[in-house]
Design an enzyme around this catalytic site. Structure first.
Site, PDB file in Angstrom:
ATOM      1  N   HIS A 102       0.742  -1.172   0.028  1.00 33.95           N
ATOM      2  CA  HIS A 102       0.014   0.146  -0.062  1.00 33.95           C
ATOM      3  C   HIS A 102       0.861   1.412  -0.151  1.00 33.95           C
ATOM      4  O   HIS A 102       0.725   2.163  -0.777  1.00 33.95           O
ATOM      5  CB  HIS A 102      -0.903  -0.147   1.328  1.00 33.95           C
ATOM      6  CG  HIS A 102      -1.564   1.197   1.511  1.00 33.95           C
ATOM      7  ND1 HIS A 102      -2.666   1.467   0.811  1.00 33.95           N
ATOM      8  CD2 HIS A 102      -1.396   2.286   2.211  1.00 33.95           C
ATOM      9  CE1 HIS A 102      -3.281   2.695   1.114  1.00 33.95           C
ATOM     10  NE2 HIS A 102      -2.345   3.124   2.326  1.00 33.95           N
ATOM     11  N   HIS A 107       1.154   4.976  -2.053  1.00 32.85           N
ATOM     12  CA  HIS A 107       1.631   6.457  -1.573  1.00 32.85           C
ATOM     13  C   HIS A 107       2.725   7.087  -2.544  1.00 32.85           C
ATOM     14  O   HIS A 107       2.728   8.199  -2.971  1.00 32.85           O
ATOM     15  CB  HIS A 107       1.645   6.564  -0.145  1.00 32.85           C
ATOM     16  CG  HIS A 107       0.220   6.410   0.463  1.00 32.85           C
ATOM     17  ND1 HIS A 107      -0.381   7.583   0.444  1.00 32.85           N
ATOM     18  CD2 HIS A 107      -0.055   5.695   1.366  1.00 32.85           C
ATOM     19  CE1 HIS A 107      -1.822   7.396   1.235  1.00 32.85           C
ATOM     20  NE2 HIS A 107      -1.228   5.912   1.827  1.00 32.85           N
ATOM     21  N   GLU A 147      -6.017   8.862   0.246  1.00 31.89           N
ATOM     22  CA  GLU A 147      -6.457   7.370   0.418  1.00 31.89           C
ATOM     23  C   GLU A 147      -7.327   6.947  -0.719  1.00 31.89           C
ATOM     24  O   GLU A 147      -7.132   6.025  -1.379  1.00 31.89           O
ATOM     25  CB  GLU A 147      -6.915   7.172   1.669  1.00 31.89           C
ATOM     26  CG  GLU A 147      -5.949   7.350   2.853  1.00 31.89           C
ATOM     27  CD  GLU A 147      -4.739   6.057   2.845  1.00 31.89           C
ATOM     28  OE1 GLU A 147      -4.832   5.027   1.728  1.00 31.89           O
ATOM     29  OE2 GLU A 147      -3.952   6.239   3.521  1.00 31.89           O
ATOM     30  N   SER A 166      -3.491   0.622  -4.808  1.00 34.11           N
ATOM     31  CA  SER A 166      -3.017  -0.327  -4.059  1.00 34.11           C
ATOM     32  C   SER A 166      -4.154  -1.496  -4.032  1.00 34.11           C
ATOM     33  O   SER A 166      -3.740  -2.531  -3.512  1.00 34.11           O
ATOM     34  CB  SER A 166      -2.016  -0.184  -2.896  1.00 34.11           C
ATOM     35  OG  SER A 166      -3.408   0.088  -2.003  1.00 34.11           O
TER      36      SER A 166
END
Length: 271
Positions: A102, A107, A147, A166
């Site tokens: 993730h 990110h 997010e 992700s």
């Protein structure tokens, strides 16, 4: 590496279809400069070295989850606190909490984009000295943007949020026009990006999001977030000095102990 490889194989084609152009540009560059590859998990220091030259951001590994305040405070210093574990190999396509798939696939590439880096830092700066109520509002804005944010691109909905970038199933569910997508016939509600609305929009943690926020562009997301942050009541004003990597505040402040922030500098000067 086996788990990383499985996630990579499932995500690569969908990212090419549904990720925003800023992500795809950064991801391609990081394959070349940071060691991203199907058979190699890139090192946080290599990513930091690259990001520092692009936007001044850095990845800082931590052992566990932080409070919303500590995590967002780090963004003010262009520091992203990153977890270090990888999801269990029995469930390579799902994790209930952030892992390195993730963090590094979702990110890190976005922090190489200037608008996104500035946007993330706006949330962090607003969190410094904010009330608990406002920290929650900022955390919810973060959730619905950094997010799970979407942006418009050539008439399509593209993902810039790491939770989507992700997640094979949720990326397809959020962005694909066809159904079934992500294993369901359901369609999410898409709302225009408005931090005032996002800051009070409840959300689930263990299922697909029923609501996504769509920005006109990353610059639009940043501008609206900045306007929202400027209207929050703060005990002081703060700004980041990119040359010294310090935060300047407009009056003397006494900072409480935050172990994760011990090496980040706060400089008390008139802004």
């Amino acid at each position: 590496v086996d788990t990383w490889r499985i996630v990579w194989d499932r995500m690569e084609s969908l990212l090419d279809t549904h990720a925003c152009s800023e992500y795809k540009k950064s991801f391609a560059a990081m394959k070349e400069h940071c060691g991203y590859g199907r058979d190699n998990i890139p090192q946080a220091q290599d990513i930091t070295n690259y990001l520092q030259g692009k936007t001044g951001f850095r990845m800082r590994p931590v052992a566990g989850l932080l409070s919303s305040r500590d995590f967002l405070n780090g963004l003010a210093f262009r520091t992203f606190f990153s977890t270090q574990y990888i999801r269990h190999d029995s469930m390579p396509l799902y994790t209930p909490e952030p892992d390195i798939c993730h963090e590094l696939l979702g990110h890190a590439p976005m922090f190489a984009d200037q608008d996104f880096a500035d946007f993330s830092q706006e949330i962090g700066l607003a969190s410094l000295g904010a009330s608990d109520e406002d920290v929650q509002k900022l955390a919810w804005c973060y959730w619905h943007s950094v997010e799970f944010g979407l942006c418009k691109e050539d008439g399509e909905h593209k993902a810039y949020g790491a939770g989507l970038l992700s997640s094979y199933g949720e990326l397809e569910y959020a962005c694909a026009k066809y159904r079934p997508a992500g294993g369901t016939e359901d369609r999410p509600e898409i709302k225009p990006w408005d931090p005032a609305v996002a800051s009070v929009q409840e959300f689930p943690i263990t299922t697909y999001q029923p609501v996504y926020f769509l920005a006109e562009s990353l610059n639009d997301a940043k501008t609206k977030m900045r306007d929202f942050c400027e209207n929050l009541k703060k005990p002081f004003l703060s700004r980041h000095n990119p040359n010294t990597h310090e935060i300047w505040v407009d009056r003397p402040v006494k900072r409480k102990n935050h172990p994760q922030l011990d090496n980040l500098e706060v400089e008390e000067k008139s802004a």
